[in-house]
Structures are given as C-alpha cells and as structure tokens.
Design a protein around this motif. Structure first.
Motif: not given
Length: 346
Positions: A65-73, A92-96, A107-113, A146-153
């Motif tokens: 399990v990976v968390h991108r946290t405000p402290r690291l941002i 599993h992706l979770r954002q916003r 497929f999907g993606f996250t934003a590291t900011a 559009l982060t944490a959204t599923g795009f059919p492939a």
C-alpha cells in the motif's frame, strides 16, 4: 541508448531487503510512504529508464500500500502523472475522493502533486509510466480532474494507448535517442486521446456528452488564459453554452469557472516566475502574460493563493535545491546507480 536504473532485492542480505526496496521505490519513482504486507521479501525487482519526459518502468513486487502524503509533496520532487499498468491481478487508485480498480480491462493514473493512495493486494508484475505533468497539460488542460478514473482498454483509444505503452516500456532501454523521442511524442498523444475520447467509465452524475463539454471549457480557458476579458460570459458566448449550464457542469466537481480561471493563472504564473528564461522579465510582464492587466491586483491574488508575493516566491524558488538532483544523490547514498538528469521532449 537510454541508460537504465535497476534494483534486485536478491542482491541484498535479508535484513536490508525491506529498507532497500522502499528506498528503491522512492528513488525510481518519487518519495512515498510504502507499507509492505510482508517483511519476508524474495523476488522484488525494479527497472526504470528515462526517455525524455517519461520514465518507463518494469516492476515485480510483493503486495503493498502506497500513500503520497502532503508532507512528502512539500518536498517538491517533481510534478508527475503516474500510470500503473498491471500485467496480472488488480491495483486500486484513490485520489480527489474518487476510486478506480485497474486491471487488464482498463487503465488509470494519479497526479503526484496531490495526495493519493495506491493499493496492490497481491504479488504483482506491472509496467509503469512516470510522465512529466506539464507534457500532458499542454495536450489535456486540467488533466488532474481525470485522476483515479477507469478508462476502458478493450478497444478504441484506450486499447491503442495500452498496447503502445507496454511495447514502449519493454523496449525503452534499447531505443536510440531519435527513435525514443519520436516514440515519446506518440505515446503522449495516445495518452491524451485515450483520456479525452469520452470512453471513460461514467459516474452517476457524469456522461460522455457532459465530459466532452467540460473538456471544451477547459481547453478554451487554457487557450485564452492571457486574455484579461476571459470570464464566464465570454466562455459561454464563444462555446455557445449557457452560463447556467457551464456552472452546473463545473459544480459537479465542486468547481466554479472563475475559480478555475484564477487557479490556472496562478499556476501558470508560478511556472513563469521560476523559469530561467524569464529571469529578466518583471513581475508586471508576467502578470500581463497570465491575463492580469493590473499588476497590483495580480500580486494580491497570487499572495492569497500561494502565501507569498510573486517577488518573494521567485526569490525563494531560485535558491531551493533541485528536487530531482537531490533524489539522485539519495540514490547514490543507498547504493543504487544514478541516472543522468532527465531530458525534455525534443
């Protein structure tokens, strides 16, 4: 040829493997809080290759399990989009406030900011793309929406993108520079096509038609950012949509058009203020470049959003150490070979 950075847990003694893997993940991607489900690690491997603005990766690892946290941002190590493509099982992706389950069918993606979480519940293999976010924003304004959204492939643009992405990651290390940069441009164009085609999995308050209109609004804002007359009324008139419809579309994402315009102008101003090619340009000139005819008003808006005046922000960022360079130094301290500084898109 493009050099590769490799990590194989088998090269470390057992008592150093957990810390070694976590350090390698931070170095190969960006700093995260990584929690492994087991402390006994036997077959974890990472390989990443920088091809211009894209870092292509291949990963075999245990559940995590990976968390991108405000402290690291706040450490400001790059501004990227992260695209995981599992070759087996699911992630599993979770954002916003959104959540997407990613497997071979989408497929999907996250934003590291921004903060996000990523969960891989089973031992897995995947390819990964770490893309400089500005390279995508020039093609898809406000791609973060559009982060944490599923795009059919399984067909259409999504399938084309994933097929190309898999081939790109597998072959990146063997490409010569001209071929690699040519491939990067095509990969970025396919990614932009896949996430704006209207094929993504719709939520309960969203349809392909509404999203298409929303993307038209975002592109229009981006194209007219320097125009001081840009407003809800001008956007509605130019796109032949009603004010009320525009505000309804944006309110579904808890946005307003005036707020969106302000946020994009401030973001662009931040970029221009620290761009070395703008070193001789005055604050007033940059204010005009982002659509503010009154430099004093621009300074007030900027301070409210950032907490510093434009001048103080520019001075602070000039003396801040480069995040990626610091990351490469950390990699050398952990025993990983260093990659050269990533190059931009030709």
């Amino acid at each position: 040829m493009f050099p590769a950075l490799r990590f194989d847990i088998a090269d470390l003694p057992e008592h150093r493997r957990l810390d070694g893997l976590i350090s390698a993940i931070d170095e190969c991607f960006y700093p995260c809080e990584t929690l492994m489900s087991s402390r006994v690690l036997t077959d974890d491997r990472l390989t990443v290759v920088d091809v211009g603005p894209i870092r292509a990766g291949r990963v075999r690892a245990d559940p995590m399990v990976v968390h991108r946290t405000p402290r690291l941002i706040r450490r400001r190590v790059g501004d990227y989009l992260f695209v995981p493509v599992p070759l087996q099982h699911k992630v599993h992706l979770r954002q916003r406030g959104r959540e997407a389950e990613i497997d071979g069918s989408c497929f999907g993606f996250t934003a590291t900011a921004e903060s996000y979480s990523y969960e891989q519940p089973e031992k897995f293999e995947m390819i990964t793309l770490r893309i400089d976010a500005d390279q995508v924003r020039s093609r898809v304004p406000h791609v973060e929406d559009l982060t944490a959204t599923g795009f059919p492939a399984l067909g259409g643009a999504g399938a084309m993108f994933l097929d190309y992405a898999r081939s790109f990651c597998i072959n990146a290390e063997r490409l010569d520079r001209p071929t690699g940069m040519f491939a990067v441009r095509h990969l970025l164009d396919l990614f932009a096509l896949a996430v704006t085609s209207g094929d993504h999995v719709p939520g309960p308050a969203e349809s392909a038609v509404r999203e298409a209109h929303r993307q038209r609004i975002l592109r229009h804002v981006e194209a007219h950012l320097a125009d001081p007359s840009l407003s809800t009324q001008s956007v509605a008139q130019d796109l032949r949509l009603s004010d009320r419809y525009i505000q309804k579309l944006l309110s579904e994402r808890e946005q307003t058009l005036s707020g969106l315009i302000r946020d994009r102008r401030v973001s662009e101003a931040r970029r221009l203020l620290v761009d070395p090619t703008n070193r001789g340009r005055s604050i007033s000139t940059i204010a005009f470049q982002v659509g503010y005819a009154d430099p004093a008003y621009f300074s007030r808006v900027f301070r409210e959003a950032v907490g510093l005046s434009p001048r103080d922000y520019r001075n602070r960022e000039r003396v801040r150490p480069d995040g990626d360079a610091a990351g490469r130094q950390a990699g050398r301290r952990s025993g990983l070979p260093a990659l050269p500084p990533p190059g931009g898109e030709d």
